[in-house]
Write a protein that holds these residues in place. Structure first.
Motif, PDB file in Angstrom:
ATOM      1  N   PRO A 362      42.406  41.738  43.977  1.00 22.38           N
ATOM      2  CA  PRO A 362      43.500  40.764  43.282  1.00 22.38           C
ATOM      3  C   PRO A 362      44.481  40.236  44.531  1.00 22.38           C
ATOM      4  CG  PRO A 362      43.213  42.630  42.392  1.00 22.38           C
ATOM      5  CD  PRO A 362      42.548  42.833  43.562  1.00 22.38           C
ATOM      6  N   PHE A 363      44.618  40.955  45.771  1.00 15.66           N
ATOM      7  CA  PHE A 363      45.402  40.636  46.674  1.00 15.66           C
ATOM      8  C   PHE A 363      44.881  39.342  47.336  1.00 15.66           C
ATOM      9  CE2 PHE A 363      47.515  40.502  51.080  1.00 15.66           C
ATOM     10  CZ  PHE A 363      48.623  40.595  50.742  1.00 15.66           C
ATOM     11  N   GLU A 383      54.831  37.435  51.874  1.00 16.50           N
ATOM     12  CA  GLU A 383      53.908  38.515  51.666  1.00 16.50           C
ATOM     13  C   GLU A 383      54.263  39.451  50.453  1.00 16.50           C
ATOM     14  OE1 GLU A 383      50.572  41.017  54.429  1.00 16.50           O
ATOM     15  OE2 GLU A 383      52.597  41.165  54.763  1.00 16.50           O
ATOM     16  N   ASP A 384      55.463  39.870  50.668  1.00 18.23           N
ATOM     17  CA  ASP A 384      55.789  40.536  49.366  1.00 18.23           C
ATOM     18  C   ASP A 384      55.580  40.186  48.216  1.00 18.23           C
ATOM     19  OD1 ASP A 384      57.520  43.136  50.650  1.00 18.23           O
ATOM     20  OD2 ASP A 384      57.650  41.486  52.074  1.00 18.23           O
ATOM     21  N   GLU A 385      55.978  38.698  47.878  1.00 21.33           N
ATOM     22  CA  GLU A 385      55.854  37.892  46.844  1.00 21.33           C
ATOM     23  C   GLU A 385      54.398  37.820  46.327  1.00 21.33           C
ATOM     24  OE1 GLU A 385      58.459  34.612  48.034  1.00 21.33           O
ATOM     25  OE2 GLU A 385      60.055  35.416  47.386  1.00 21.33           O
ATOM     26  N   VAL A 386      53.534  37.625  47.409  1.00 20.36           N
ATOM     27  CA  VAL A 386      52.130  37.483  47.036  1.00 20.36           C
ATOM     28  C   VAL A 386      51.627  38.779  46.338  1.00 20.36           C
ATOM     29  CG1 VAL A 386      50.007  37.352  48.136  1.00 20.36           C
ATOM     30  CG2 VAL A 386      51.789  36.055  48.982  1.00 20.36           C
ATOM     31  N   LEU A 391      49.700  42.197  41.759  1.00 21.13           N
ATOM     32  CA  LEU A 391      49.703  43.209  40.862  1.00 21.13           C
ATOM     33  C   LEU A 391      49.607  42.705  39.355  1.00 21.13           C
ATOM     34  CD1 LEU A 391      52.954  45.400  42.050  1.00 21.13           C
ATOM     35  CD2 LEU A 391      50.394  45.960  41.749  1.00 21.13           C
ATOM     36  N   TYR A 392      50.082  41.516  39.088  1.00 25.33           N
ATOM     37  CA  TYR A 392      49.631  40.800  37.759  1.00 25.33           C
ATOM     38  C   TYR A 392      48.133  40.420  37.559  1.00 25.33           C
ATOM     39  CZ  TYR A 392      54.562  39.931  37.011  1.00 25.33           C
ATOM     40  OH  TYR A 392      55.859  40.380  36.775  1.00 25.33           O
ATOM     41  N   PHE A 393      47.548  40.005  38.610  1.00 20.17           N
ATOM     42  CA  PHE A 393      46.139  39.909  38.648  1.00 20.17           C
ATOM     43  C   PHE A 393      45.348  41.227  38.305  1.00 20.17           C
ATOM     44  CE2 PHE A 393      46.280  35.596  41.584  1.00 20.17           C
ATOM     45  CZ  PHE A 393      46.961  35.312  40.613  1.00 20.17           C
ATOM     46  N   ALA A 394      45.935  42.195  38.940  1.00 15.85           N
ATOM     47  CA  ALA A 394      45.069  43.475  39.011  1.00 15.85           C
ATOM     48  C   ALA A 394      45.237  44.118  37.711  1.00 15.85           C
ATOM     49  CB  ALA A 394      45.840  44.603  39.923  1.00 15.85           C
ATOM     50  N   SER A 395      46.506  43.817  37.047  1.00 13.90           N
ATOM     51  CA  SER A 395      46.667  44.420  35.616  1.00 13.90           C
ATOM     52  C   SER A 395      45.612  43.535  34.572  1.00 13.90           C
ATOM     53  CB  SER A 395      48.112  43.947  35.185  1.00 13.90           C
ATOM     54  OG  SER A 395      48.202  44.747  34.014  1.00 13.90           O
ATOM     55  N   ALA A 396      45.636  42.263  34.777  1.00 19.53           N
ATOM     56  CA  ALA A 396      44.652  41.801  34.015  1.00 19.53           C
ATOM     57  C   ALA A 396      43.307  42.020  34.298  1.00 19.53           C
ATOM     58  CB  ALA A 396      44.991  40.217  34.031  1.00 19.53           C
ATOM     59  N   VAL A 601      33.149  34.128  44.579  1.00 18.80           N
ATOM     60  CA  VAL A 601      34.059  35.036  44.685  1.00 18.80           C
ATOM     61  C   VAL A 601      34.257  36.208  43.864  1.00 18.80           C
ATOM     62  CG1 VAL A 601      35.540  33.676  42.834  1.00 18.80           C
ATOM     63  CG2 VAL A 601      36.519  34.830  44.855  1.00 18.80           C
ATOM     64  N   GLU A 602      33.514  36.165  42.630  1.00 21.04           N
ATOM     65  CA  GLU A 602      33.387  37.358  41.727  1.00 21.04           C
ATOM     66  C   GLU A 602      32.780  38.488  42.607  1.00 21.04           C
ATOM     67  OE1 GLU A 602      29.779  35.104  40.693  1.00 21.04           O
ATOM     68  OE2 GLU A 602      31.816  34.550  41.092  1.00 21.04           O
ATOM     69  N   GLU A 603      31.863  38.264  43.550  1.00 26.55           N
ATOM     70  CA  GLU A 603      31.256  39.213  44.171  1.00 26.55           C
ATOM     71  C   GLU A 603      32.063  39.975  45.097  1.00 26.55           C
ATOM     72  OE1 GLU A 603      27.602  41.077  45.322  1.00 26.55           O
ATOM     73  OE2 GLU A 603      27.730  39.583  43.550  1.00 26.55           O
ATOM     74  N   LEU A 604      33.061  39.334  45.445  1.00 23.35           N
ATOM     75  CA  LEU A 604      34.140  39.995  46.207  1.00 23.35           C
ATOM     76  C   LEU A 604      34.604  41.382  45.689  1.00 23.35           C
ATOM     77  CD1 LEU A 604      36.437  37.378  47.887  1.00 23.35           C
ATOM     78  CD2 LEU A 604      35.047  39.153  49.047  1.00 23.35           C
ATOM     79  N   GLN A 605      34.620  41.484  44.278  1.00 20.56           N
ATOM     80  CA  GLN A 605      35.393  42.175  43.669  1.00 20.56           C
ATOM     81  C   GLN A 605      34.396  43.413  43.698  1.00 20.56           C
ATOM     82  OE1 GLN A 605      36.385  41.807  39.568  1.00 20.56           O
ATOM     83  NE2 GLN A 605      37.310  44.285  39.693  1.00 20.56           N
TER      84      GLN A 605
END
Length: 638
Positions: A362-363, A383-386, A391-396, A601-605
């Motif tokens: 997600p980062f 970077e803090d705002e990123v 975190l929103y991406f990770a939750s989704a 990119v999904e392979e990255l996960q």
């Protein structure tokens, strides 16, 4: 805070802790500036206090005193428990914290002899700690100057000193703040009645501020308390031009708070300090800002989020990117972010490192989107705002059903038992399987493509089902059954990655000293020669490094390109047994260079999830360091 009866006992014991050989009575006498007789009495008192805590000071004849442990863990638990004093300096971290505190809160010169006598370290150790402190303070435009015959003193602007205190001292104890023990804030602001300040903050401000974040509540609380304390000491901010516009309904509450504080604490808050205090409040609670631009900000936030979610869907083809809850959360976040940018501020994330380490996929998605946002809308994000966006991406992602694994439940006694097993699997492994198919044995045997299901769970013990992907599900031993399923899930991810992305020609061991740039260039050249990447790959690696460090868990780097310069997906692994300086104060021993095509990119996960097992396994890392070769790499990952 003293651990023993009085400070000299603490000083003697702290000194003995650091010594591996006996210390003479004369040396202890000179150290403490008391007679040998007094030292002997002190040693007796120390033993009375620590003998039941796992340690004792022994006199070795003709040599001196030595601290001996009969249970070191008990002693360390006793000695380190809730220590908030300035005389326990058995680690560099504790010494650095002391040095930061003394320089940030003192106006007078501090001599080297004084520091050496307090810290009980050598001159070389003190200089090493100084380098760390100077590096930390440089981020706040602060410096430590040395004047002969006088000593050391901090130099810098008052506003920068306050920011450093907030970030380097107060931020260490968020848990203490939440549980109302606030030891550091109290200690550093002793000239302000803490209980009275807490009462005023609650009475005047808690009704207007948002309470959805302990962290931002703490920032505002601590920042204003520190400001009052510094004002009382006549340490005033010289210049602060920002003048945030407040909503009308909150102006009165803030003015009442400032007037009551002036009367109670006998201080006069100059106009420049009023603006700064209002800035502290609006920085942490953007809901207080006058909403003159609110409609424009909301429209812009919606446009940004529409662009982000559309781009993410095109990139990943994942349903989680279309989740309405994700969109609403991101719109609210960007709206607050734009309000904060109005006052030329940013917000820190106290768990930035946790986000980077535990949610690397997600980062990386957030990094790629922020880069586009900055170009498209001319908005600069930290970077803090990123990390907040990540975190929103990770939750989704966590709550989505975009999963690639499929499982078949083969049961010979009917659909009722298979339905029960399905329910247990869904409960034990939520969000793991895109499909759970219930089949009888005959239905399974008639399947033309049995490989469609990566995992088959069956209640039937049959030699025809004795295959690697088939797991016997024993209802009488659920723990074992679930462990077997979990093991197979990990095996699938690991084998997929090693088979697809690892390559013996993409592995190296680095024994000699090299720079990060040199290593990345060497790897880029190898990948370019075998046509895995384009000529732009090396520059794309450096561009990504400039945005944010790719180091995870302090010893592992995961460099990857920023743009689309990968022709064939691969992972290049480099082992550096002696360590390679990656960032300032960071030495990595493992480099997993991720050259993954943009349309994969999904392979990255999967790659990140698999690497996390290695990242958090000391045994696997130690194995690869001791035996750094390609076959061992495969053994570790398969």
């Amino acid at each position: 805070m003293m651990k023993l009866s009085f400070q000299r006992l603490d000083d003697i014991l702290n000194y003995l802790i650091t010594q591996s050989s006996p210390v003479t009575l004369d040396a202890l006498s000179k150290l403490t500036k008391v007679s040998g007789r007094t030292v002997r009495s002190d040693i007796k008192s120390i033993n009375e206090l620590i003998s039941k805590q796992g340690a004792e000071v022994f006199l070795i004849r003709k040599k001196g005193y030595l601290l001996s442990y009969h249970n070191k863990k008990i002693f360390e638990d006793f000695w380190n428990n809730k220590d908030t004093g300035t005389f326990l300096f058995t680690s560099s971290e504790s010494r650095v914290q002391y040095l930061l505190r003394i320089f940030l809160t003192s106006d007078s010169f501090i001599t080297q002899d004084f520091l050496l006598s307090v810290l009980f370290v050598s001159t070389n150790t003190l200089y090493n700690d100084f380098r760390t402190v100077k590096h930390l303070l440089a981020d706040y435009q602060l410096s430590i100057v040395n004047k002969s015959n006088l000593g050391y003193r901090l130099e810098g602007e008052e506003i920068d000193i306050r920011m450093a205190i907030n970030q380097l001292i107060f931020q260490e104890n968020l848990t203490d703040f939440i549980t109302a023990s606030n030891t550091r804030e109290k200690d550093l602001c002793l000239n302000i009645d803490f209980q009275k300040f807490s009462f005023f903050f609650e009475k005047y401000l808690n009704k207007i501020v948002q309470k959805d974040s302990d962290y931002f509540h703490k920032n505002a609380f601590s920042g204003i308390l520190l400001s009052f304390s510094r004002i009382k000491e006549k340490k005033i901010i010289n210049n602060f031009d920002l003048n945030p516009s407040l909503k009308e309904k909150v102006k009165k509450a803030i003015l009442d708070f400032l007037r009551a504080s002036e009367d109670e604490f006998k201080i006069v808050i100059p106009e420049v300090e009023r603006r700064y205090i209002i800035y502290l409040l609006t920085e942490n609670f953007p809901n207080l800002l006058f909403d003159n631009n609110n409609k424009e900000n909301m429209l812009l936030a919606k446009q940004i989020v529409n662009d982000v979610t559309f781009d993410l869907f095109q990139l990943t083809k994942s349903r989680w990117t279309l989740d309405e809850g994700l969109k609403l959360s991101l719109i609210d976040h960007f709206n607050r972010l734009l309000n904060i940018h109005q006052i030329k501020s940013t917000r820190n994330n106290p768990i930035l490192d946790v986000v980077k380490n535990d949610f690397p996929y997600p980062f990386e998605l957030a990094i790629s989107q922020v880069q586009k946002i900055e170009k498209r809308y001319d908005i600069s994000l930290t970077e803090d705002e990123v990390s907040y966006i990540a975190l929103y991406f990770a939750s989704a992602i966590e709550n989505s059903n975009d999963n690639v694994l499929t499982i078949a439940v083969v049961c010979g006694t009917g659909k009722i038992l298979s339905s029960i097993i399905e329910g247990r699997i869904r409960k034990k492994f939520p969000y793991t399987f895109s499909e759970i198919k219930k089949l009888s044995y005959l239905e399974y045997e008639e399947l033309e493509n049995k490989n469609k299901y990566q995992i088959v769970v069956t209640t039937i013990q049959n030699k025809n089902l004795a295959k690697k992907n088939v797991i016997f599900f024993d209802n009488s031993n659920l723990d074992k059954s679930f462990k077997n399923i979990e093991k197979r899930i990990k095996e699938i991810n690991l084998i997929t990655i090693s088979n697809r992305h690892f390559n013996p020609s993409h592995f190296m061991v680095i024994e000699e000293k090299k720079s990060k740039e040199t290593v990345l260039e060497e790897i880029s050249n190898i990948l370019y020669k075998d046509k895995s990447v384009t000529v732009d790959f090396f520059n794309d690696l450096l561009a990504r490094e400039e945005l944010s460090s790719t180091v995870i868990n302090d010893s592992i780097a995961l460099p990857h390109p920023l743009n689309d310069s990968v022709v064939k997906s691969t992972i290049f692994v480099a082992v550096v047994p002696r360590g390679l300086e990656w960032d300032e104060n960071t030495n990595v021993k493992f480099i997993f260079l991720l050259a993954i095509k943009s349309n994969e990119v999904e392979e990255l996960q999967n790659v990140y999830d698999t690497l996390l097992d290695f990242i958090y396994s000391n045994d696997k890392q130690e194995s690869l360091i001791k035996n750094p070769n390609y076959n061992n790499l495969l053994n570790i990952f398969t």
